[in-house]
Motif scaffolding. Structure first.
Motif, PDB file in Angstrom:
ATOM      1  N   PRO A   1      15.895  -6.561   7.543  1.00 28.81           N
ATOM      2  CA  PRO A   1      16.385  -5.464   8.391  1.00 28.81           C
ATOM      3  C   PRO A   1      16.429  -4.114   7.660  1.00 28.81           C
ATOM      4  O   PRO A   1      16.081  -3.076   8.244  1.00 28.81           O
ATOM      5  N   LEU A   2      16.834  -4.125   6.393  1.00 30.10           N
ATOM      6  CA  LEU A   2      16.858  -2.877   5.617  1.00 30.10           C
ATOM      7  C   LEU A   2      15.450  -2.355   5.377  1.00 30.10           C
ATOM      8  O   LEU A   2      15.196  -1.143   5.458  1.00 30.10           O
ATOM      9  N   ILE A   3      14.523  -3.279   5.079  1.00 27.64           N
ATOM     10  CA  ILE A   3      13.135  -2.872   4.857  1.00 27.64           C
ATOM     11  C   ILE A   3      12.562  -2.257   6.134  1.00 27.64           C
ATOM     12  O   ILE A   3      11.874  -1.232   6.097  1.00 27.64           O
ATOM     13  N   TRP A   4      12.864  -2.885   7.272  1.00 29.81           N
ATOM     14  CA  TRP A   4      12.354  -2.395   8.551  1.00 29.81           C
ATOM     15  C   TRP A   4      12.913  -0.999   8.878  1.00 29.81           C
ATOM     16  O   TRP A   4      12.174  -0.115   9.311  1.00 29.81           O
ATOM     17  N   ASN A   5      14.192  -0.801   8.656  1.00 30.86           N
ATOM     18  CA  ASN A   5      14.838   0.454   9.052  1.00 30.86           C
ATOM     19  C   ASN A   5      14.620   1.593   8.068  1.00 30.86           C
ATOM     20  O   ASN A   5      14.527   2.756   8.469  1.00 30.86           O
ATOM     21  N   TYR A   6      14.535   1.260   6.768  1.00 29.41           N
ATOM     22  CA  TYR A   6      14.502   2.333   5.765  1.00 29.41           C
ATOM     23  C   TYR A   6      13.279   2.286   4.840  1.00 29.41           C
ATOM     24  O   TYR A   6      13.006   3.280   4.170  1.00 29.41           O
ATOM     25  N   GLY A   7      12.573   1.169   4.795  1.00 26.49           N
ATOM     26  CA  GLY A   7      11.493   1.041   3.827  1.00 26.49           C
ATOM     27  C   GLY A   7      10.089   1.135   4.395  1.00 26.49           C
ATOM     28  O   GLY A   7       9.115   1.125   3.634  1.00 26.49           O
ATOM     29  N   MET A   8       9.948   1.225   5.707  1.00 23.44           N
ATOM     30  CA  MET A   8       8.628   1.229   6.315  1.00 23.44           C
ATOM     31  C   MET A   8       8.366   2.544   7.037  1.00 23.44           C
ATOM     32  O   MET A   8       9.250   3.102   7.683  1.00 23.44           O
ATOM     33  N   HIS A   9       7.119   3.019   6.930  1.00 26.26           N
ATOM     34  CA  HIS A   9       6.708   4.217   7.653  1.00 26.26           C
ATOM     35  C   HIS A   9       6.555   3.889   9.140  1.00 26.26           C
ATOM     36  O   HIS A   9       6.324   2.727   9.511  1.00 26.26           O
ATOM     37  N   PRO A  10       6.645   4.894   9.993  1.00 29.43           N
ATOM     38  CA  PRO A  10       6.489   4.643  11.435  1.00 29.43           C
ATOM     39  C   PRO A  10       5.171   3.960  11.796  1.00 29.43           C
ATOM     40  O   PRO A  10       5.144   3.080  12.659  1.00 29.43           O
TER      41      PRO A  10
END
Length: 366
Positions: A198-207
């Motif tokens: 969830p953290l990677i999805w919300n803060y670690g990935m570009h749109p």
């Protein structure tokens, strides 16, 4: 000295460093790639000539590297790794941007993609590092190895290139795994990664990376935008049926519906023209390389050779699997070429070096 004896000596000198299984598998794939590139490039010979030039250079490089003992090549691991990191930093500051990604560096005589160099340099460096502490491996040595993996991985992520960064970091992690990383640590890492998603999805990935994942789940939501590549490639593969439409007869290919048909999506061209049977044959050849590489790793006499051979073999197969998976719609679209098939000079040479290192380790065993 008879002419026959001279011929036998020349033949032995040329053939001696080659591993027959790897060589013939590589040769078959190369011949197949020539037919594919000719079809995918609209029956032009420009890319075909470049592919042949890159392959000839690759064979010369392969023959040379395969004759060198792996332990001698191990001495070049630290400078190759450092040079690769410096080139990645150069990409960050002076790189060439194409299609929104900054992955190439102009060195005067042409462009290079430093991330391709790290395909080789990273696993070599991790294997060299772990061999230094072979008789006294402790948990902090594994932490050091992971740090070696993360540095170039983070630089490649900045380009941004999530797919290549993931696969290159995986090559280093394969070395750590084959070095004997405890299973409890592996399971703990998997659980930690799952918890951090969830953290990677919300803060670690570009749109755009999130869009690729959502497009994988349902490409029809944006059939003319993000889902276009997957939809067209799946149509091409599906329309090939069992036997395919035949060489040069791919309608999706020659009507330019398949994007990047000579590079990332060349497997769609292959599937349309040669069908399910052709796909199975190509997969069998890749499995032959996988099996032979793992056998070489299992017979290797040193920790460096064993871990490097295992990691390089798994890296090669992962590139093939990821490319086939993304073109078939079972994995997100990432910029990963199909080994020995896709057009691209740096990618071709890096794969040839991988096979050369495997052959060198095989020669050491013999």
């Amino acid at each position: 000295m008879t002419s026959e004896t001279l011929f036998q000596k020349i033949k032995r000198m040329i053939w001696q460093p080659m591993d027959a299984w790897l060589f013939y598998a590589m040769l078959i794939i190369y011949i197949m790639s020539l037919f594919l590139l000719y079809s995918a490039d609209g029956q032009e010979i420009g890319q075909l000539e470049n592919k042949t030039l890159h392959t000839v250079l690759g064979f010369a490089l392969l023959w040379t590297i395969a004759r060198i003992r792996p332990q001698i090549l191990a001495n070049f691991a630290p400078p190759a790794y450092i040079a690769g990191v410096i080139l990645l930093l150069g990409v960050h500051f002076f790189g060439i941007t194409v299609n929104g990604s900054t992955r190439w560096l102009n060195i005067g005589i042409g462009r290079i993609q430093p991330s391709e160099i790290m395909k080789i340099a990273l696993p070599m460096m991790v294997a060299w590092y772990l061999q230094k502490y072979e008789l006294s491996l402790r948990w902090y040595h594994y932490i050091g190895a992971i740090a070696i993996v993360i540095i170039p991985g983070a630089l490649i992520l900045k380009q941004p290139d999530l797919g290549t960064a993931t696969l290159i970091m995986a090559s280093g992690l394969f070395v750590i795994f084959f070095a004997g990383l405890p299973w409890k640590v592996i399971f703990a890492a998997i659980i930690s990664f799952a918890a951090a998603l969830p953290l990677i999805w919300n803060y670690g990935m570009h749109p755009y990376q999130k869009t690729r994942v959502m497009t994988l789940l349902d490409p029809t939501k944006d059939p003319l935008g993000a889902g276009y590549h997957i939809i067209q490639s799946m149509i091409a593969i599906g329309s090939g049926g069992i036997w395919g439409k035949g060489w040069l007869n791919g309608t999706q290919t020659h009507l330019d519906y398949i994007p990047e048909s000579t590079t990332d999506f060349i497997f769609a061209v292959y599937g349309e023209e040669f069908g399910f049977i052709g796909n199975i044959l190509l997969l069998i050849i890749y499995l032959v390389i996988l099996g032979r590489g793992l056998y070489i790793a299992g017979q290797a006499p040193t920790l460096y050779s064993r871990t490097l051979a295992g990691a390089l073999t798994m890296t090669f197969f992962c590139y093939a699997f990821v490319n086939m998976g993304m073109v078939s719609g079972i994995l997100p679209v990432v910029g990963v070429p199909l080994p020995l098939v896709s057009y691209g000079g740096t990618a071709t040479l890096s794969i040839m070096v991988i096979l050369a290192l495997l052959m060198g380790i095989s020669n050491q065993r013999r």
